[in-house]
Design an enzyme around this catalytic site. Sequence first.
Site, PDB file in Angstrom:
ATOM      1  N   ASP A   4     115.253   8.684  86.731  1.00 19.26           N
ATOM      2  CA  ASP A   4     116.419   9.047  87.006  1.00 19.26           C
ATOM      3  C   ASP A   4     117.256   9.343  86.005  1.00 19.26           C
ATOM      4  OD1 ASP A   4     118.897   8.873  88.922  1.00 19.26           O
ATOM      5  OD2 ASP A   4     117.597   8.304  90.206  1.00 19.26           O
ATOM      6  N   HIS A  58     124.039   8.426  89.253  1.00 16.32           N
ATOM      7  CA  HIS A  58     122.643   8.402  90.265  1.00 16.32           C
ATOM      8  C   HIS A  58     121.886   7.249  89.855  1.00 16.32           C
ATOM      9  CE1 HIS A  58     119.375   9.834  92.531  1.00 16.32           C
ATOM     10  NE2 HIS A  58     120.249  10.683  93.348  1.00 16.32           N
ATOM     11  N   ASN A  71     117.280  16.706 100.792  1.00 15.84           N
ATOM     12  CA  ASN A  71     118.247  16.719 101.617  1.00 15.84           C
ATOM     13  C   ASN A  71     118.697  18.144 102.266  1.00 15.84           C
ATOM     14  OD1 ASN A  71     118.841  13.857 100.756  1.00 15.84           O
ATOM     15  ND2 ASN A  71     119.522  14.680  98.816  1.00 15.84           N
ATOM     16  N   SER A 114     118.109  10.213  98.326  1.00 16.03           N
ATOM     17  CA  SER A 114     117.803   9.496  97.120  1.00 16.03           C
ATOM     18  C   SER A 114     118.380   8.160  97.218  1.00 16.03           C
ATOM     19  CB  SER A 114     118.806  10.066  96.038  1.00 16.03           C
ATOM     20  OG  SER A 114     118.515  11.187  95.478  1.00 16.03           O
TER      21      SER A 114
END
Length: 500
Positions: free
Chosen positions: A195, A237, A341, A429
């Site tokens: 990430d 994130h 998404n 996510s």
Amino acid sequence: MTLHSRRRTVRSIVGTAAALGLVLAGGLSATAGTSETSTPVPVNPPDGTVMSYVVNTAQANPGQTRKAEKAVTDAGGVVVQSWPQIGVIVAQSDRAAFRDSVRVTGKNVITSVGATRTAEVKDKVTGPGIPWGPGSSGWNQGKNKPVNGDEPSAPIPGSGTEQYTSLQWDMKMIHSDEANLVTDGSRNVLVGVLDSGIDPTHPDLKANIDVADSVNCTAGGRPDQSEGGWYPTTSSHGTHVAGTIAAARNGIGVVGVAPNVRVASVKVVNDDGFIYPEYAICGFMWAGQRGMDVTNNSYYIDPFEFWCGDQPDQAAVKEAVTRAVKWSEDKGVVSAAAAGNSGLDLTTNTVDEGSPNDAPEPVTRTINEGCLDIPAQLPGVVTVSSLTETGQLSYFSNRGLGQIDVAAPGSRIASTVPGGGWAYMSGTSMASPHVAGVLALMKSAHPELTPAQMVQKLRADATPTACSAPQYDEGAACVGTDAENSYYGTGIVNALKAVQ
């Protein structure tokens, strides 16, 4: 970190700083039922433009790798990183004819060569005899990845003493609160968070971060353990994802699915929010080398939402990433990935509207069944869709019969953010790390299981969930049976069964 704007808002884990949080949502992948040739996206840089490439060898061994490395330098390139375990070399070159030249110089060794991006590289690696010049040409200076779909974070007001567990409806949905009565996870289990970096000072995370196994892969795809390199810079994130997996049970903030396992920060998102193939390859190889048990991948690999097997550059990249994922699995790593998404049905979608996302303007292109969202659609990877608190499919979540393995909470999830805070975020996510946490609990309770056995058990343990209406009336309707359908896969992931 990629979410997406109805898709082009892309879902790759990163984007601008904010985009990353938004962006790491999950990759899309197309398995559309068409044999039509996908639309080519040629990468034709002029001389003097430094580009990045993967070079794949016919055999994975040191001898073949050394020959391929010589071919790279003879063709005017610089070897950035070699992975002889999988027969992949990451190279950079400012020669327009590099791909053709290296195929000639390495004709008995090299099977494919592909550009890993369409923009000139900023993370240049110098080498003998390679005059890169003064730097970037400037046309791409300051470009950030588009927002990818994860919704912007919303801070949780207040500070202090553990009061956010009451907001964690997600843990109740997957029965992790019950599973934790059996185990909070083993310290022997290590989860790699591929990430944007993890805040090592966060009070809910610092006890569980494995500093020795953390790494930065955004230096051209070369693993770098320099101090601070794997910290978050432009995105929250990765810290949010890490909290869902393993926020400690310490009386502060929130509690993760597996609050006693260790997590390593494997930074694969650069400061502009892009997750290029060489970064992800480095991440998967590092996970295998360092003995990680689980990886979480809340992104799709840039700059293509879908990588097509009938396009030479994209095919070479897809092959290189596939080799890295397979090698890590062979080393005992099981990987979870966000479905994406874009609100797409991955079995029927035939159009990619946002690729390449590092170009001045993306093109609308036809895709076919050979075009995949990677790593989510690669063999062995657990693909996760997103649910709301009511159990409906989140409006943004990708779907697809045979494409989704399991479903997990992903809308308005409370977790950690850099600076010692907590916030809500939404996206596939956010769903994927719930599954990574469950896999970590499973490995804690059943250390003898192989990655393939873990995936099989995860799917079998999921709570079967019949088709229902989505969060909003948009996107493809649910198809399939109660046992397996396009929204939930085999069902909602179940932490309690995972440890039984």
